[in-house]
Design a protein around this motif. Structure first.
Motif, PDB file in Angstrom:
ATOM      1  N   SER A 136       0.834  -1.220   0.000  1.00 44.20           N
ATOM      2  CA  SER A 136       0.000   0.000   0.000  1.00 44.20           C
ATOM      3  C   SER A 136       0.859   1.258   0.000  1.00 44.20           C
ATOM      4  O   SER A 136       0.587   2.220   0.706  1.00 44.20           O
TER       5      SER A 136
ATOM      6  N   THR B 181       1.288   4.447   2.949  1.00 45.17           N
ATOM      7  CA  THR B 181       0.969   5.865   2.777  1.00 45.17           C
ATOM      8  C   THR B 181       0.316   6.174   1.438  1.00 45.17           C
ATOM      9  O   THR B 181      -0.023   7.324   1.180  1.00 45.17           O
ATOM     10  N   GLY B 182       0.194   5.177   0.566  1.00 46.69           N
ATOM     11  CA  GLY B 182      -0.359   5.410  -0.756  1.00 46.69           C
ATOM     12  C   GLY B 182       0.667   5.953  -1.739  1.00 46.69           C
ATOM     13  O   GLY B 182       0.324   6.346  -2.844  1.00 46.69           O
ATOM     14  N   GLU B 183       1.923   5.974  -1.346  1.00 46.21           N
ATOM     15  CA  GLU B 183       2.969   6.523  -2.220  1.00 46.21           C
ATOM     16  C   GLU B 183       3.429   5.467  -3.229  1.00 46.21           C
ATOM     17  O   GLU B 183       2.608   4.829  -3.840  1.00 46.21           O
TER      18      GLU B 183
ATOM     19  N   CYS C  46       4.041   2.523  -5.471  1.00 47.51           N
ATOM     20  CA  CYS C  46       3.386   1.218  -5.577  1.00 47.51           C
ATOM     21  C   CYS C  46       4.282   0.118  -5.007  1.00 47.51           C
ATOM     22  O   CYS C  46       5.481   0.068  -5.293  1.00 47.51           O
TER      23      CYS C  46
ATOM     24  N   ARG D 189       2.374   6.087  -8.052  1.00 45.81           N
ATOM     25  CA  ARG D 189       1.827   6.135  -6.697  1.00 45.81           C
ATOM     26  C   ARG D 189       0.672   5.142  -6.563  1.00 45.81           C
ATOM     27  O   ARG D 189      -0.228   5.106  -7.396  1.00 45.81           O
ATOM     28  N   CYS D 190       0.714   4.375  -5.512  1.00 50.62           N
ATOM     29  CA  CYS D 190      -0.330   3.384  -5.230  1.00 50.62           C
ATOM     30  C   CYS D 190      -1.710   4.030  -5.250  1.00 50.62           C
ATOM     31  O   CYS D 190      -2.637   3.525  -5.884  1.00 50.62           O
ATOM     32  N   GLU D 191      -1.841   5.123  -4.567  1.00 54.00           N
ATOM     33  CA  GLU D 191      -3.131   5.793  -4.459  1.00 54.00           C
ATOM     34  C   GLU D 191      -3.679   6.192  -5.839  1.00 54.00           C
ATOM     35  O   GLU D 191      -4.855   6.020  -6.115  1.00 54.00           O
ATOM     36  N   GLU D 192      -2.807   6.714  -6.696  1.00 57.70           N
ATOM     37  CA  GLU D 192      -3.242   7.097  -8.045  1.00 57.70           C
ATOM     38  C   GLU D 192      -3.574   5.869  -8.890  1.00 57.70           C
ATOM     39  O   GLU D 192      -4.551   5.867  -9.644  1.00 57.70           O
TER      40      GLU D 192
ATOM     41  N   LYS E  12      -6.976   4.348  -8.377  1.00 54.73           N
ATOM     42  CA  LYS E  12      -8.093   5.109  -8.960  1.00 54.73           C
ATOM     43  C   LYS E  12      -8.283   4.804 -10.438  1.00 54.73           C
ATOM     44  O   LYS E  12      -9.300   5.146 -11.024  1.00 54.73           O
TER      45      LYS E  12
END
Length: 147
Positions: A45, A49-51, A53, A100-103, A106
Protein backbone atom coordinates in the motif's frame (compact mmCIF):
# COMPACT_ATOMS: atom_id res chain seq x y z
CA UNK A 1 9.59 -21.21 -13.68
CA UNK A 2 6.75 -18.78 -14.23
CA UNK A 3 7.60 -15.96 -11.84
CA UNK A 4 4.52 -13.97 -12.85
CA UNK A 5 2.25 -16.83 -11.79
CA UNK A 6 4.30 -17.41 -8.63
CA UNK A 7 4.04 -13.74 -7.63
CA UNK A 8 0.30 -13.73 -8.30
CA UNK A 9 -0.07 -16.89 -6.20
CA UNK A 10 1.77 -15.22 -3.30
CA UNK A 11 -0.59 -12.28 -3.51
CA UNK A 12 -3.64 -14.56 -3.59
CA UNK A 13 -2.30 -16.13 -0.37
CA UNK A 14 -2.34 -12.69 1.30
CA UNK A 15 1.15 -11.32 0.81
CA UNK A 16 1.40 -7.67 -0.17
CA UNK A 17 2.48 -6.47 -3.61
CA UNK A 18 6.09 -5.82 -2.64
CA UNK A 19 6.46 -9.18 -0.89
CA UNK A 20 4.94 -10.99 -3.85
CA UNK A 21 7.31 -9.44 -6.40
CA UNK A 22 10.46 -9.79 -4.32
CA UNK A 23 9.76 -13.39 -3.27
CA UNK A 24 9.16 -14.42 -6.89
CA UNK A 25 12.85 -13.76 -7.53
CA UNK A 26 14.18 -15.64 -4.48
CA UNK A 27 15.96 -18.11 -6.73
CA UNK A 28 18.04 -15.26 -8.18
CA UNK A 29 18.43 -12.88 -5.24
CA UNK A 30 19.79 -15.38 -2.75
CA UNK A 31 17.16 -14.35 -0.22
CA UNK A 32 14.86 -17.04 1.03
CA UNK A 33 11.15 -16.73 0.45
CA UNK A 34 10.73 -15.97 4.16
CA UNK A 35 13.47 -13.30 4.13
CA UNK A 36 11.77 -11.69 1.14
CA UNK A 37 8.45 -11.64 2.96
CA UNK A 38 10.10 -10.19 6.06
CA UNK A 39 12.08 -7.39 4.42
CA UNK A 40 9.21 -6.32 2.14
CA UNK A 41 6.47 -6.54 4.76
CA UNK A 42 6.18 -2.81 5.37
CA UNK A 43 6.08 -1.76 1.72
CA UNK A 44 2.55 -2.74 0.78
CA UNK A 45 0.00 0.00 0.00
CA UNK A 46 2.79 2.40 -0.87
CA UNK A 47 4.53 1.68 2.45
CA UNK A 48 1.18 2.30 4.10
CA UNK A 49 0.97 5.87 2.78
CA UNK A 50 -0.36 5.41 -0.76
CA UNK A 51 2.97 6.52 -2.22
CA UNK A 52 5.23 4.36 -4.44
CA UNK A 53 3.39 1.22 -5.58
CA UNK A 54 4.48 -1.84 -3.61
CA UNK A 55 4.94 -3.87 -6.79
CA UNK A 56 7.37 -1.22 -8.04
CA UNK A 57 9.15 -1.21 -4.66
CA UNK A 58 9.55 -4.99 -4.85
CA UNK A 59 10.90 -4.72 -8.38
CA UNK A 60 13.40 -2.04 -7.34
CA UNK A 61 14.51 -4.20 -4.39
CA UNK A 62 14.97 -7.13 -6.76
CA UNK A 63 17.09 -5.10 -9.17
CA UNK A 64 19.15 -3.82 -6.24
CA UNK A 65 19.84 -7.33 -5.02
CA UNK A 66 20.81 -8.40 -8.52
CA UNK A 67 23.20 -5.44 -8.90
CA UNK A 68 25.59 -5.96 -6.01
CA UNK A 69 27.45 -3.03 -4.50
CA UNK A 70 31.16 -2.94 -5.25
CA UNK A 71 32.84 -1.80 -2.00
CA UNK A 72 35.71 -0.45 -4.08
CA UNK A 73 33.27 1.71 -6.09
CA UNK A 74 30.17 2.44 -3.99
CA UNK A 75 29.30 5.57 -5.98
CA UNK A 76 29.51 3.76 -9.32
CA UNK A 77 27.50 0.87 -7.90
CA UNK A 78 24.83 3.22 -6.65
CA UNK A 79 24.62 4.95 -10.03
CA UNK A 80 24.11 1.62 -11.82
CA UNK A 81 21.36 0.55 -9.46
CA UNK A 82 19.63 3.93 -9.55
CA UNK A 83 19.73 3.87 -13.37
CA UNK A 84 17.99 0.47 -13.35
CA UNK A 85 15.44 1.74 -10.83
CA UNK A 86 14.67 4.76 -12.99
CA UNK A 87 14.35 2.62 -16.10
CA UNK A 88 11.95 0.25 -14.36
CA UNK A 89 9.85 3.16 -13.10
CA UNK A 90 9.79 4.78 -16.55
CA UNK A 91 8.55 1.54 -18.11
CA UNK A 92 5.90 1.16 -15.43
CA UNK A 93 4.83 4.79 -15.87
CA UNK A 94 4.51 4.28 -19.63
CA UNK A 95 2.14 1.37 -19.04
CA UNK A 96 0.01 2.83 -16.26
CA UNK A 97 0.56 6.59 -16.18
CA UNK A 98 1.39 6.64 -12.47
CA UNK A 99 3.71 5.18 -9.85
CA UNK A 100 1.83 6.13 -6.70
CA UNK A 101 -0.33 3.38 -5.23
CA UNK A 102 -3.13 5.79 -4.46
CA UNK A 103 -3.24 7.10 -8.04
CA UNK A 104 -2.97 3.62 -9.55
CA UNK A 105 -5.90 2.39 -7.47
CA UNK A 106 -8.09 5.11 -8.96
CA UNK A 107 -7.29 4.00 -12.52
CA UNK A 108 -9.47 0.89 -13.13
CA UNK A 109 -6.73 -0.92 -15.05
CA UNK A 110 -7.59 -3.94 -17.16
CA UNK A 111 -5.08 -6.37 -18.67
CA UNK A 112 -4.28 -6.10 -22.36
CA UNK A 113 -1.86 -7.78 -24.70
CA UNK A 114 0.17 -4.64 -25.36
CA UNK A 115 0.99 -3.24 -21.90
CA UNK A 116 0.28 -6.24 -19.68
CA UNK A 117 0.74 -9.42 -21.73
CA UNK A 118 1.57 -11.66 -18.75
CA UNK A 119 -1.50 -10.49 -16.83
CA UNK A 120 -3.66 -11.11 -19.89
CA UNK A 121 -2.10 -14.55 -20.46
CA UNK A 122 -2.70 -15.54 -16.82
CA UNK A 123 -6.24 -14.19 -16.85
CA UNK A 124 -5.42 -11.84 -13.98
CA UNK A 125 -8.05 -9.15 -13.48
CA UNK A 126 -7.50 -7.82 -9.96
CA UNK A 127 -5.92 -4.38 -9.87
CA UNK A 128 -2.97 -5.19 -7.59
CA UNK A 129 -2.45 -8.53 -9.29
CA UNK A 130 -2.05 -6.73 -12.62
CA UNK A 131 0.56 -4.42 -11.05
CA UNK A 132 2.42 -7.36 -9.49
CA UNK A 133 2.51 -9.48 -12.63
CA UNK A 134 3.56 -6.51 -14.75
CA UNK A 135 6.33 -5.53 -12.32
CA UNK A 136 7.70 -9.09 -12.43
CA UNK A 137 7.39 -9.18 -16.20
CA UNK A 138 9.25 -5.86 -16.49
CA UNK A 139 12.12 -7.01 -14.28
CA UNK A 140 12.41 -10.20 -16.33
CA UNK A 141 12.52 -8.17 -19.56
CA UNK A 142 15.22 -5.93 -18.13
CA UNK A 143 17.27 -8.93 -17.00
CA UNK A 144 17.04 -10.54 -20.45
CA UNK A 145 18.19 -7.29 -22.06
CA UNK A 146 21.29 -7.25 -19.84
CA UNK A 147 22.43 -10.72 -20.88
Amino acid sequence: MNRCKLANDYHRRGFNCCQSVLAAFSDLTGMSEQESFNVAGGFGSGAGTGELCGAVSGAVMTLGLLTPVDPADPVGSKKRTVALSRELQERFMEKFGALRCEELLKKKVTPNGEDTPAAKALGVTGHCSIMIVTAVETVEEMLKERT
